[in-house]
Write an enzyme that holds these catalytic residues in place. Structure first.
Site, PDB file in Angstrom:
ATOM      1  CB  SER A 228       7.608   3.551  -5.963  1.00 49.59           C
ATOM      2  OG  SER A 228       6.563   2.618  -5.930  1.00 49.59           O
TER       3      SER A 228
ATOM      4  CG  ASP B 126       6.146  -1.125  -4.120  1.00 49.80           C
ATOM      5  OD1 ASP B 126       5.631  -1.204  -2.987  1.00 49.80           O
ATOM      6  OD2 ASP B 126       6.022  -0.115  -4.844  1.00 49.80           O
TER       7      ASP B 126
ATOM      8  CG  ASP C 183       6.617   3.048  -1.956  1.00 51.98           C
ATOM      9  OD1 ASP C 183       6.376   2.032  -2.641  1.00 51.98           O
ATOM     10  OD2 ASP C 183       6.047   4.133  -2.137  1.00 51.98           O
TER      11      ASP C 183
ATOM     12  CG  ASP D  94       3.053   2.470  -2.992  1.00 50.51           C
ATOM     13  OD1 ASP D  94       3.690   1.541  -3.533  1.00 50.51           O
ATOM     14  OD2 ASP D  94       3.011   3.632  -3.455  1.00 50.51           O
TER      15      ASP D  94
END
Length: 449
Positions: free
Chosen positions: A105, A244, A246, A248
């Site tokens: 992440s 960010d 990833d 999400d």
């Protein structure tokens, strides 16, 4: 005693150190493959989809997971770099038994993680994670030689997600005339997000779209939006969007360079959906970190706020249990189950852009939905073996701070789920009181760390 792998958001750690090793990834893939092959003797094809962000260690973990899944008879579909929400969508779309996202992440490139999704596209329950851990610890019987799984690359995975993301934007609306600065954090959305915005008609100015395996989240993205804010001002853009690693989560920047967090975006979407009769149960689900000002604003609109522990999985669990369709975190995870099974930074940004297009208002007017109560968060790192929150001195400081705040503020102290940190958050109507209360608790935690 068995190995405890799963934390608040899958398995996470420093790459090439336990548990983020090739060996552990292989074993975890085998255990997850066996868990999702409900009938060990059936001839039905069993599938797993695997995506990743742009970290160098993603290659190592991807291939190890592939070997583990194939060893139990699972056919592996490799998607390459795609956002985490694309895994939720494509797991369900491709009728897979399980989905995997390899990502840490917003963490630095030296870290990595493994997130698992069930066949419905949602992250796994605690029960499923416990079942996989039990198989991992007890050993997994491999498939017979003739039943070993195959691996295949899905070349159009990114395109499938791009087309789906565009369907979440209002029909017949376009982004023509809007100049958007887009920071993809050198992460998983470095190609998908610019394509979606460009195909909807926007002029897109990109940052963080040159991943090299090491620069994911490095001085860019939703945790470091300052560079994007400067670019918004330099280019006279209408909006800045920061994702960010990833993709999400999302942070937005208005045309004046002002940065807004997830609370403001949730407030806008909740208010609009309530007015349109789209907000299920007339309720927003958020975590204990969301600002007290958000709660007061929603209550004034007749909208309820349900709070959960920190973590988007807890938000989603509450949403599913209560039949709610909107939730999220202050950090920028925006979960809209009408569109996605997990936080989706791009689709959250598209909802904001829809409001801009439909109202004709600039971002600066739409972004400040409520006045936040002054809030500060301090992270205190503690040494290995230390347990600061169990200290009598720390507990005494917390009780004294809570008495001082009374009904005019909030105090939240919790350990990080992924790092050796104690997070101390305080809110108060009086900024001077906020400083005093926060300092007293932080000092006490530091003395015990």
């Amino acid at each position: 005693m068995g190995e405890k792998l799963f934390g608040t958001d899958g398995v996470r750690g420093q790459a090439n150190s336990w548990p983020m090793t090739a060996d552990m990834a292989l074993r975890l893939g085998a255990a997850a493959g066996r868990y999702f092959r409900r009938d060990k003797q059936d001839k039905q094809e069993h599938r797993v989809v695997i995506g990743k962000d742009t970290r160098l260690s993603g290659y190592m973990i991807e291939y190890a997971l592939t070997a583990g899944f194939a060893s139990t008879g699972m056919n592996v579909f490799l998607l390459g770099p795609v956002p985490t929400p694309a895994i939720g969508y494509l797991t369900h779309s491709l009728r897979a038994d399980v989905g995997v996202m390899i990502s840490a992440s917003h963490n630095p490139a030296s870290d990595n993680g493994i997130k698992l999704f069930g066949p419905d596209g949602y992250k796994l329950s605690d029960e499923a994670e416990a079942g996989i851990e039990a198989l991992l610890n007890n050993g997994v019987t491999p498939a017979a030689p003739e039943n070993i799984g195959r691996a295949k690359r899905i070349d159009d995975a990114r395109g499938r997600y791009v087309e789906y993301a565009k369907t979440t934007f209002p029909h017949r609306r376009r982004l023509e005339g809007l100049r958007i600065v887009l920071d993809c954090a050198n992460g998983a959305a470095y190609r998908t997000a610019p394509e979606v915005l460009w195909e909807l008609g926007a002029e897109v100015i990109t940052l963080g779209v040159e991943p090299d395996g090491f620069n994911i989240n490095l001085d860019c993205g939703s945790t470091k939006p300052q560079a994007a804010a400067r670019r918004v001002l330099d280019t006279r853009a209408d909006l800045g969007i920061c994702l960010d690693g990833d993709a999400d989560r999302v942070v937005l920047i208005d045309e004046t360079g002002r940065i807004a967090d997830g609370d403001q975006l949730m407030a806008l979407i909740a208010t609009r959906w309530a007015q349109e009769g789209r907000l299920a149960g007339n309720t927003l689900v958020a975590t204990v970190m969301s600002n007290l000002g958000l709660e007061r604003h929603l209550n004034a609109q007749g909208i309820a706020l349900k709070r959960t522990p920190v973590g988007d999985r807890y938000v989603v669990e509450e949403m599913r249990a209560g039949g709610h369709n909107l939730g999220g975190e202050q950090s920028g995870h925006i979960v809209m189950t009408d569109y996605a099974t997990t936080g989706d930074g791009l689709i959250g940004a598209l909802q904001f852009l829809a409001a801009m297009v439909e109202t004709g208002q600039p971002a600066s007017e739409l972004m400040q939905v409520f006045t936040p109560v002054p809030q500060q968060l301090v992270n205190v790192r503690f040494a290995k073996g230390k347990t600061p929150l169990k200290s009598d001195a720390v507990q005494s400081a917390i009780l004294e701070a809570e008495r001082a705040l009374g009904a005019d503020g909030r105090l939240l102290i919790r350990p990080s789920g992924t790092e050796p940190l104690i997070r101390v958050m305080a809110e108060a109507l009086d900024p001077a009181q906020l400083e005093r209360v926060l300092s007293s608790v932080v000092d006490a935690v530091r003395r015990e760390s």
